[in-house]
Design an enzyme around this catalytic site. Structure first.
Site, PDB file in Angstrom:
ATOM      1  N   SER A  21       0.832  -1.225   0.076  1.00 25.10           N
ATOM      2  CA  SER A  21      -0.042  -0.057  -0.013  1.00 25.10           C
ATOM      3  C   SER A  21       0.833   1.325   0.131  1.00 25.10           C
ATOM      4  O   SER A  21       1.880   1.427   0.749  1.00 25.10           O
ATOM      5  CB  SER A  21      -0.912  -0.160   1.295  1.00 25.10           C
ATOM      6  N   GLY A  46      -3.891   3.639   1.000  1.00 25.31           N
ATOM      7  CA  GLY A  46      -4.904   3.670   1.972  1.00 25.31           C
ATOM      8  C   GLY A  46      -6.025   4.789   1.712  1.00 25.31           C
ATOM      9  O   GLY A  46      -5.547   5.868   1.356  1.00 25.31           O
ATOM     10  N   SER A  70       6.729  11.088   5.005  1.00 26.74           N
ATOM     11  CA  SER A  70       5.908  11.725   5.812  1.00 26.74           C
ATOM     12  C   SER A  70       4.828  12.334   4.893  1.00 26.74           C
ATOM     13  O   SER A  70       4.561  13.479   4.826  1.00 26.74           O
ATOM     14  CB  SER A  70       6.368  12.867   6.795  1.00 26.74           C
ATOM     15  N   LEU A  73      -0.711  10.389   4.659  1.00 27.75           N
ATOM     16  CA  LEU A  73      -1.853   9.682   4.417  1.00 27.75           C
ATOM     17  C   LEU A  73      -3.044  10.489   3.505  1.00 27.75           C
ATOM     18  O   LEU A  73      -4.065  10.194   3.573  1.00 27.75           O
ATOM     19  CB  LEU A  73      -2.693   9.110   5.574  1.00 27.75           C
ATOM     20  N   CYS A 130      -2.024   4.457  12.251  1.00 30.12           N
ATOM     21  CA  CYS A 130      -2.533   5.903  12.133  1.00 30.12           C
ATOM     22  C   CYS A 130      -2.406   6.530  13.594  1.00 30.12           C
ATOM     23  O   CYS A 130      -2.419   5.659  14.501  1.00 30.12           O
ATOM     24  CB  CYS A 130      -3.607   5.812  11.705  1.00 30.12           C
ATOM     25  N   VAL A 191       5.543  -5.600   8.193  1.00 36.46           N
ATOM     26  CA  VAL A 191       5.182  -4.471   9.048  1.00 36.46           C
ATOM     27  C   VAL A 191       5.044  -3.069   8.266  1.00 36.46           C
ATOM     28  O   VAL A 191       5.457  -3.237   7.176  1.00 36.46           O
ATOM     29  CB  VAL A 191       6.140  -4.178  10.096  1.00 36.46           C
ATOM     30  N   GLY A 243       8.828  -5.270   4.297  1.00 35.83           N
ATOM     31  CA  GLY A 243       9.944  -4.526   4.629  1.00 35.83           C
ATOM     32  C   GLY A 243      11.298  -4.833   3.957  1.00 35.83           C
ATOM     33  O   GLY A 243      11.758  -5.698   4.104  1.00 35.83           O
ATOM     34  N   GLY A 265       7.469  -2.820  -1.184  1.00 34.75           N
ATOM     35  CA  GLY A 265       7.006  -1.449  -1.334  1.00 34.75           C
ATOM     36  C   GLY A 265       8.016  -0.415  -1.896  1.00 34.75           C
ATOM     37  O   GLY A 265       7.819  -0.170  -3.006  1.00 34.75           O
TER      38      GLY A 265
HETATM   39  C1  LIG Z   1       5.481   6.626   0.231  1.00 34.57           C
HETATM   40  C2  LIG Z   1       4.802   5.656   1.152  1.00 34.57           C
HETATM   41  C3  LIG Z   1       3.593   5.667   1.253  1.00 34.57           C
HETATM   42  C4  LIG Z   1       2.726   4.519   2.213  1.00 34.57           C
HETATM   43  N1  LIG Z   1       1.554   4.539   2.342  1.00 34.57           N
HETATM   44  C5  LIG Z   1       1.003   3.575   3.013  1.00 34.57           C
HETATM   45  C6  LIG Z   1      -0.634   3.506   3.295  1.00 34.57           C
HETATM   46  O1  LIG Z   1      -1.284   4.489   2.628  1.00 34.57           O
HETATM   47  N2  LIG Z   1      -0.874   2.882   4.052  1.00 34.57           N
HETATM   48  C7  LIG Z   1      -0.269   1.564   4.710  1.00 34.57           C
HETATM   49  O2  LIG Z   1      -0.867   0.733   5.366  1.00 34.57           O
HETATM   50  N3  LIG Z   1       1.000   1.523   4.432  1.00 34.57           N
HETATM   51  C8  LIG Z   1       1.701   2.559   3.763  1.00 34.57           C
HETATM   52  N4  LIG Z   1       3.055   2.413   3.529  1.00 34.57           N
HETATM   53  C9  LIG Z   1       3.922   1.308   4.124  1.00 34.57           C
HETATM   54  C10 LIG Z   1       4.371   0.536   3.173  1.00 34.57           C
HETATM   55  O3  LIG Z   1       2.865  -0.003   2.457  1.00 34.57           O
HETATM   56  C11 LIG Z   1       4.996  -0.760   3.707  1.00 34.57           C
HETATM   57  O4  LIG Z   1       4.439  -1.182   4.736  1.00 34.57           O
HETATM   58  C12 LIG Z   1       6.351  -0.058   4.161  1.00 34.57           C
HETATM   59  O5  LIG Z   1       7.055   0.725   3.362  1.00 34.57           O
HETATM   60  C13 LIG Z   1       7.417  -1.159   4.576  1.00 34.57           C
HETATM   61  O6  LIG Z   1       7.845  -1.844   3.344  1.00 34.57           O
HETATM   62  P1  LIG Z   1       9.001  -1.374   2.359  1.00 34.57           P
HETATM   63  O7  LIG Z   1      10.324  -1.367   3.017  1.00 34.57           O
HETATM   64  O8  LIG Z   1       9.269  -2.537   1.254  1.00 34.57           O
HETATM   65  O9  LIG Z   1       8.655  -0.129   1.806  1.00 34.57           O
HETATM   66  C14 LIG Z   1       3.714   3.732   2.731  1.00 34.57           C
HETATM   67  C15 LIG Z   1       5.110   3.605   2.420  1.00 34.57           C
HETATM   68  C16 LIG Z   1       5.732   4.487   1.741  1.00 34.57           C
HETATM   69  C17 LIG Z   1       7.036   4.466   1.279  1.00 34.57           C
END
Ligand SMILES: Cc1cc2nc3c(=O)[nH]c(=O)nc-3n(C[C@H](O)[C@H](O)[C@H](O)COP(=O)(O)O)c2cc1C
EC number: 1.3.-.-
Length: 305
Positions: A21, A46, A70, A73, A130, A191, A243, A265
């Site tokens: 996401s 999200g 940051s 959302l 959140c 996570v 992650g 992600g």
């Molecule tokens: C730019 C960005 C936006 C994200 N937006 C959401 C979100 O809307 N909802 C959510 O549950 N996680 C969100 N995440 C978290 C990711 O889905 C993921 O859990 C997290 O980045 C760890 O995985 P990664 O290391 O592969 O990025 C976001 C992450 C990033 C980098």
């Protein structure tokens, strides 16, 4: 032939590699870079009951090994997702999971209820990271009781399989995973981002208005892997590992630690075609090692201390 398919909570996914996401937009954006029908599932950015404009810039900075975000959302709100995005996704034979959140428990119920008759949506993923404004901005997901309350409310309101997405910003993840399992979660995603921060030494100010931000990418992989291993030992429902996954080898680490599926992600921000490579690399590994079904290696180190 390698069988990469995975059945979780009654749904057959083509393979265990999903788009995380917030890192692949609402899915439609990915169509320009990747065969959407190749990936195991798409998890949308999200959505909340009402659209959100998010935080002021800067919203993302790079660290030497991962990114800090940051975004706040930002999203188009559940109505536009249903009216504009779902009909587009309808055109593709791809599993769709919608990531949802609210400002309070009523917000979660409100957004979950909107999907009651949306057959295009296979499952909801509930973002428990959140900020709980009433409790001074501490994430809902740091409290097992509130996590369970939100999970059961969403299950009831949506009548869909609910995946509780857990925060890593806790000392012990197992009690939270167990609480959401008891509350009716069909699976857990482990996570979300780790709390971090960065300071601009020239201005002597934090980079982000909120000071702290979410760290993701390769920097968090060993920590995320540990959380997945701990969670897989604590619950019976499927664990979806997330992650810092950037390759098939990374994904296999999570699967061996007990993950039934994984999400890619931040790597999508570097290479939007990466998920396709991750799937191919898992398949190659299985072929080379005579593995015909991922069950043969899933969780093989789960019980090791
Ligand atoms: C730019 C960005 C936006 C994200 N937006 C959401 C979100 O809307 N909802 C959510 O549950 N996680 C969100 N995440 C978290 C990711 O889905 C993921 O859990 C997290 O980045 C760890 O995985 P990664 O290391 O592969 O990025 C976001 C992450 C990033 C980098």
């Amino acid at each position: 032939m390698v069988d990469l398919s995975v059945n979780m909570f009654g749904i057959d996914f083509k393979n265990p590699v999903f788009a995380a996401s917030g890192t692949a937009g609402y899915g439609i954006e990915l169509v320009h870079y990747i065969d959407l029908e190749k990936i195991g599932a798409l998890i949308t950015k999200g959505v909340s009951p009402k659209p959100k404009s998010g935080n002021p810039q800067p919203r993302i900075i790079e660290t030497p090994s991962g990114i800090l975000n940051s975004i706040g959302l930002q999203n188009i709100g559940v109505k536009r997702l249903i009216d504009e995005v779902l009909p587009e996704l309808e055109k593709y034979d791809t599993s769709v999971i919608v990531n949802i959140f609210g400002d309070d428990i009523d917000g979660y119920i409100n957004v979950a209820g909107a999907f009651l008759n949306e057959d295009r949506v296979d499952a909801l993923e509930v973002n428990l990271s959140c900020p709980n404004v009433k409790e001074g901005g501490i994430a809902f997901g740091r409290d097992p009781k509130i996590s369970a309350e939100i999970t059961s409310a969403v299950v009831e309101a949506s009548q869909k399989p609910v995946i509780a997405k857990l925060t890593p910003n806790v000392t012990d993840i197992a009690p939270i995973a167990k609480a959401v399992e008891e509350a009716g979660a069909a699976a857990v995603s482990v996570v979300n981002t780790l709390l971090g921060m960065a300071v601009d030494v020239e201005t002597r100010r934090p980079y982000f208005k909120n000071v702290t931000a979410g760290l993701s990418g390769p920097a968090i992989r060993p920590v995320a892997l540990r959380f997945v291993w701990e969670t897989a030992r604590a619950v019976k429902i499927p664990v979806i590992g997330i992650g810092g996954i950037t390759s098939g080898k990374d994904a296999l680490e999570f699967i061996m630690a007990g993950a039934a599926a994984v999400q890619v992600g931040s790597a999508n921000l570097v290479d939007p075609g990466v998920i396709s490579n991750v799937i191919d690399e898992i398949e190659d590994y299985c072929t080379k090692n005579g593995i015909s079904d991922l069950k043969e290696i899933r969780g093989i180190i789960k019980e090791e201390i």
